[in-house]
Design a protein around this motif. Structure first.
Motif, PDB file in Angstrom:
ATOM      1  N   PRO A 192       0.820  -1.351   0.081  1.00  0.00           N
ATOM      2  CA  PRO A 192       0.061   0.005   0.033  1.00  0.00           C
ATOM      3  C   PRO A 192       0.904   1.300  -0.181  1.00  0.00           C
ATOM      4  O   PRO A 192       0.482   2.280  -0.675  1.00  0.00           O
ATOM      5  N   TYR A 240       0.952   4.350  -2.889  1.00  0.00           N
ATOM      6  CA  TYR A 240       0.652   5.603  -2.263  1.00  0.00           C
ATOM      7  C   TYR A 240       1.904   6.745  -2.938  1.00  0.00           C
ATOM      8  O   TYR A 240       1.563   7.571  -3.197  1.00  0.00           O
ATOM      9  N   TRP A 299      -1.097   0.425  -9.429  1.00  0.00           N
ATOM     10  CA  TRP A 299      -2.213  -0.456  -8.596  1.00  0.00           C
ATOM     11  C   TRP A 299      -2.780  -1.376  -9.752  1.00  0.00           C
ATOM     12  O   TRP A 299      -3.056  -0.916 -10.781  1.00  0.00           O
ATOM     13  N   ASP A 338      -4.528  -4.324  -2.839  1.00  0.00           N
ATOM     14  CA  ASP A 338      -3.626  -3.725  -1.909  1.00  0.00           C
ATOM     15  C   ASP A 338      -4.115  -2.192  -1.271  1.00  0.00           C
ATOM     16  O   ASP A 338      -3.871  -2.101  -0.424  1.00  0.00           O
ATOM     17  N   LEU A 339      -5.012  -1.585  -2.284  1.00  0.00           N
ATOM     18  CA  LEU A 339      -5.296  -0.160  -1.821  1.00  0.00           C
ATOM     19  C   LEU A 339      -6.732  -0.238  -2.205  1.00  0.00           C
ATOM     20  O   LEU A 339      -7.010  -0.277  -3.664  1.00  0.00           O
ATOM     21  N   LEU A 360       0.163   3.055   6.641  1.00  0.00           N
ATOM     22  CA  LEU A 360       0.114   2.256   5.536  1.00  0.00           C
ATOM     23  C   LEU A 360       1.288   1.057   5.522  1.00  0.00           C
ATOM     24  O   LEU A 360       1.031  -0.021   4.928  1.00  0.00           O
ATOM     25  N   ARG A 390      -2.556  -4.920   3.227  1.00  0.00           N
ATOM     26  CA  ARG A 390      -3.471  -4.035   2.363  1.00  0.00           C
ATOM     27  C   ARG A 390      -4.223  -2.979   3.026  1.00  0.00           C
ATOM     28  O   ARG A 390      -3.999  -2.776   4.166  1.00  0.00           O
ATOM     29  N   CYS A 413      -5.150   9.478  -2.802  1.00  0.00           N
ATOM     30  CA  CYS A 413      -5.586   8.328  -2.936  1.00  0.00           C
ATOM     31  C   CYS A 413      -6.491   8.214  -4.099  1.00  0.00           C
ATOM     32  O   CYS A 413      -6.802   7.276  -5.007  1.00  0.00           O
TER      33      CYS A 413
END
Length: 888
Positions: free
Chosen positions: A225, A229, A235, A266-267, A532, A537, A586
């Motif tokens: 994550p 970020y 992603w 993961d995000l 994070l 995740r 995000c």
């Protein structure tokens, strides 16, 4: 992107930003109210000794603390360090105690004493000195020699510390002595004490240390994550699979997509407009992860939000949830230690009452039955759509007449479609209850198996031992050597704040299966990184249309730090500390992807209160789940626009609007209804003036009633971010003659959106400006001129007319509206305050199209009864249907 460079930049931005926080000067602007004590210090020398202060002064401070509860807190400070530092006056308590009120008397909470960490950080006092002082005051009580011992420890850092002010301890020096010493060179320690109402501040020393560690790591050493970020990893949508969501709730379609994304990606980003249940959705996602045997860390910006999330988890579980632990400082740390101590005997009593195997078997049987009835219901709906055409097609062939005759004969032996849907809906409600029981049984099974491990029992006891010491750098090092993952079998969900997470959890990569960050709109970019890093995740939740974190760091400061760390133009723009929040960063990464989910069911406000925000900021996408109350007329007069002939003085105060607000408070007291209220103005000067007017024009008993019975909250839009009240008083302040800058601030979309969406049941809006005094693009102009909405009539056909006439004979009234909770419906009826939607399936045209099962269940969540009616049933079994409808 350069991950280490970005982290270094964010670390320096955070350090410079938070340098403004703290109680550095008792007489400075951060201390909103103060009372310097006289005589002798007695309150911290023994247990349960009250602060010796004029009762009226004490109660005044308590009332002001209550009114400012969202942004201020009341402290008892003692042992005053005075001097001059970087050109600033320093009059600062070394020790701080929270205060507890009992029957109008104030007591310091001795066991929660802490050193003034912000002062130590500002002056650069070594952690060893801080730890030594903490050990000296452990427990909170000060003996006659404690001040001298503290002075000796402090003298290790201050070479020429003047301690003559301690000679007469416990006698306290007066306010003038402290103020004067704060402007003189050299450092002096005095026997002084004060009560202080202080703006809430956040100490970030531990957070900065963690960012220092992260920026030295290689990209490959960071969690997935955090790499996404920072822009160091792309992603990718994980593999989706259909499965049962083990949550004790009936979920909306967006919530199902949210849980699915959290489990595989993961995000994930959850964007939730006001009142759409972000906290509930996070709690549901956490429970789903727990049911899969995973661990969850939930981080919030504030303790208030953490408390709300804890409450949502308890609500879902039907009571106090034993799987959740609140971790943090002070009382929370003490509670956590108590929970750990209780584990020693957990297996001997009620813990073994629930049989996991039996509950799991019941769950599987119920899920099988649910699937069976869903398939049956959908099949009947499809059949109704298909055969409905036989009755309105105009085809009079003998073959079709025979088919209709045989079909109607079979239809007479079946249960009504409406009754099939009732069974389906009741099974869903049973599933909610069984899911709650399943979670309890599953958790107890996990605990039993975990306690059989010697390593786990050893970790529990080691954790207790470490947490029993006062927080210090040594304690932090000892925490790093423990393995908290062994505790996750007992407490799989941890809730804390971004500023406290380092106090109880080591900085380990992927420590939790999932980390969730609430209030991401108000979370700065730097505070997010260590959280994070702790997750395999991550789920980030917020709303880009609400207030972002309040930053005082200048744009020039951001640019300078970006250059210092060699950020590219793209990096500097993506991580603009002042203008970009965690949710915006995000959201920019994931919008349009499968990991971006927007909630759309609004539960908080009556329809008239949320209409403007829905149309203006969310393009009408919100499904207002309290629509039924609006249809029944319960929300009549919920929104009242009060034209006030006021003006804005040089201080930025509109006295006329204040008077209206005060009169509404008086009415609330006279009516004495059990409702919470709030006063909001976008402008701080108006808020401060309202607080002063309350204190001047209401007696103490009235203010106490407003605080305790009505939970009065007073503040700006920032104070109300994440808060709500039954009723709101909104003061816009501005007039047509106000400066362009004042109007521009009010017209900021995030400020305006938060300001007008805090009320559940009613809102009184005070304004001293007419719409025609504002430009055509003005948000306020559009708000003041917004329409009252209205309802629409569905297109009629002969069967509708027939049904309407029949129900009118039985006392049902038709409600002319074509939409409810954001769903197009066929007919709405009302009788004795009960609202019923009739979905007519198999009729001619759009009316005959069936709603989706998810929408039907959604209407039930909104408090609306739903009845399904087939055209062939109306043709053949009219009396049975009417009897069924009347019996419910």
């Amino acid at each position: 992107m350069g991950g280490s460079r970005v982290l270094g930049y964010l670390r320096d931005c955070l350090a410079r930003e938070r340098s403004r926080d703290g109680v550095i000067n008792l007489f400075g602007g951060k201390v909103l109210r103060r009372a310097v004590l006289k005589g002798e210090e007695v309150a911290v020398r023994d247990d349960f000794v009250a602060v010796e202060i004029d009762p009226e002064v004490g109660q005044y401070l308590v009332r002001m603390a209550g009114l400012r509860s969202r942004d201020a807190e009341l402290w008892y400070g003692t042992l005053m360090l005075c001097g001059r530092f970087k050109g600033r006056r320093v009059v600062c308590p070394l020790l701080l105690y929270p205060l507890r009120e009992v029957d109008g008397v104030l007591f310091p909470v001795l066991e929660e004493v802490k050193v003034n960490e912000v002062l130590f950080d500002e002056l650069g006092v070594p952690s060893e000195v801080e730890g030594e002082i903490e050990d000296l005051v452990s427990g909170g009580r000060l003996s006659l020699v404690t001040p001298d011992l503290v002075a000796k420890a402090l003298g290790e850092f201050f070479e020429e510390l003047d301690v003559s002010g301690l000679v007469e301890y416990p006698k306290l020096v007066v306010s003038g002595v402290l103020y004067g010493a704060g402007g003189e060179p050299g450092w002096k320690l005095f026997s002084g004490a004060a009560l202080m109402l202080v703006q809430k501040s956040k100490n970030v020393a531990g957070l900065l240390k963690e960012l220092d560690v992260l920026k030295k790591m290689k990209v490959s050493e960071l969690s997935n994550p955090l790499r996404i970020y920072l822009g160091e990893s792309e992603w990718l949508d994980g593999e989706d699979s259909e499965r049962e969501f083990l949550v004790p709730a009936i979920l909306s379609e967006p919530q199902v997509r949210l849980l699915s994304s959290v489990a595989r990606n993961d995000l994930t980003v959850c964007e939730g407009p006001p009142g759409t249940g972000k906290s509930f959705s996070l709690a549901a996602a956490a429970l789903d992860e727990v049911a899969l045997g995973r661990s969850v860390l939930i981080c919030c910006r504030s303790n208030e939000a953490a408390k709300v999330l804890e409450g949502k988890l308890e609500e879902l579980m039907g009571g106090v949830s034993e799987l959740v632990v609140r971790a943090g400082r002070g009382r929370l740390l003490k509670d956590f230690k108590t929970r750990l101590a209780e584990l020693d005997g957990w297996w001997t009593g009620k813990w073994m009452e629930m049989d996991y195997e039996e509950v799991n078997r019941e769950r599987k049987e119920l899920m099988g039955k649910l699937m069976e009835w869903e398939e049956k219901l959908q099949g009947l709906i499809d059949e109704a759509m298909r055969v409905g055409r036989w009755f309105w097609s105009g085809d009079e062939s003998w073959w079709l007449e025979i088919r209709k005759w045989f079909h109607l004969k079979r239809l007479r032996r079946r249960v009504l479609l409406a009754e099939v849907f009732d069974v389906f809906a009741e099974l869903h409600e049973q599933r909610v209850d069984l899911a709650r029981r399943y979670h309890g049984a599953w958790q107890r099974r996990r605990r039993k198996r975990a306690w059989e491990s010697v390593a786990t029992r050893k970790t529990v006891r080691s954790y207790r031992k470490v947490l029993s010491a006062r927080y210090s750098s040594a304690q932090e090092e000892r925490l790093k050597r423990l393995n908290p993952e062994l505790l996750f079998e007992f407490f799989p969900v941890w809730i804390t704040t971004t500023d406290d997470v380092h106090r109880v959890l080591p900085l380990d990569k992927g420590l939790f299966d999932v980390v969730m960050m609430d209030e991401a709109t108000q979370c700065d970019l730097g505070s997010a990184a260590p959280v994070l890093f702790r997750g395999r995740r991550a789920l980030v939740a917020g709303d880009r249309n609400q207030l972002r974190h309040l930053s005082f760091l200048s744009n020039e400061g951001c640019v300078g730090l970006a250059k210092k760390w060699g950020l590219t133009e793209e990096e500097a723009e993506s991580f603009q500390y002042r203008q970009c929040s965690l949710i915006e960063r995000c959201g920019e990464l994931l919008e349009g992807e499968g990991g971006f989910v927007r909630l759309n069911e609004h539960f908080r406000s009556l329809p008239s209160l949320i209409r403007f925000s829905n149309e203006e900021f969310y393009r009408g996408s919100l499904r207002v789940m309290r629509d039924s109350e609006g249809v029944l007329g319960l929300g009549e007069g919920a929104l009242e626009l009060l034209q006030v002939d006021g003006f804005c003085d040089q201080e930025g105060v509109n006295e006329a609007e204040l008077e209206v607000g005060l009169e509404i408070c008086r009415k609330v007291l006279r009516d004495d209804r059990n409702e919470t209220i709030g006063f909001l103005s976008p402008f701080r000067a108006q808020v401060d003036a309202f607080l002063e007017a309350l204190e001047e024009k209401f007696d103490p008993c009235e203010i106490d009633r407003l605080l305790k019975r009505h939970q009065l909250l007073v503040g700006t839009a920032h104070s109300f971010q994440g808060a709500e009240r039954d009723g709101m008083i909104l003061s816009f302040v501005v007039t047509g003659k106000c400066s362009a800058g004042k109007l521009r601030f009010l017209e900021r979309a995030d400020v305006f959106n938060v300001s007008v969406t805090r009320a559940r049941n009613w809102m009184k809006v005070c304004h001293s400006v007419r719409g025609d005094e504002l430009n055509r693009g003005s948000l306020l102009r559009r708000y003041l001129r917004m329409s009252g909405g209205g309802v629409s009539d569905a297109k009629g056909n002969e069967i509708e007319c027939d049904l309407i006439e029949e129900l009118k004979k039985k006392g049902w009234s038709r409600v002319l509206r074509g939409e409810l909770t954001g769903v197009e419906v066929d007919l709405i009826f009302e009788k004795s305050g009960q609202l019923v939607v009739i979905d007519m399936i198999g009729m001619r045209g759009d009316v005959g199209q069936s709603m989706r099962l998810g929408d039907l269940l959604g209407l039930r969540r909104g408090g609306v009864r739903v009845v399904l009616l087939r055209m062939d049933e109306w043709e053949e079994r009219r009396d049975e249907f009417l009897e069924y409808l009347d019996s419910k």
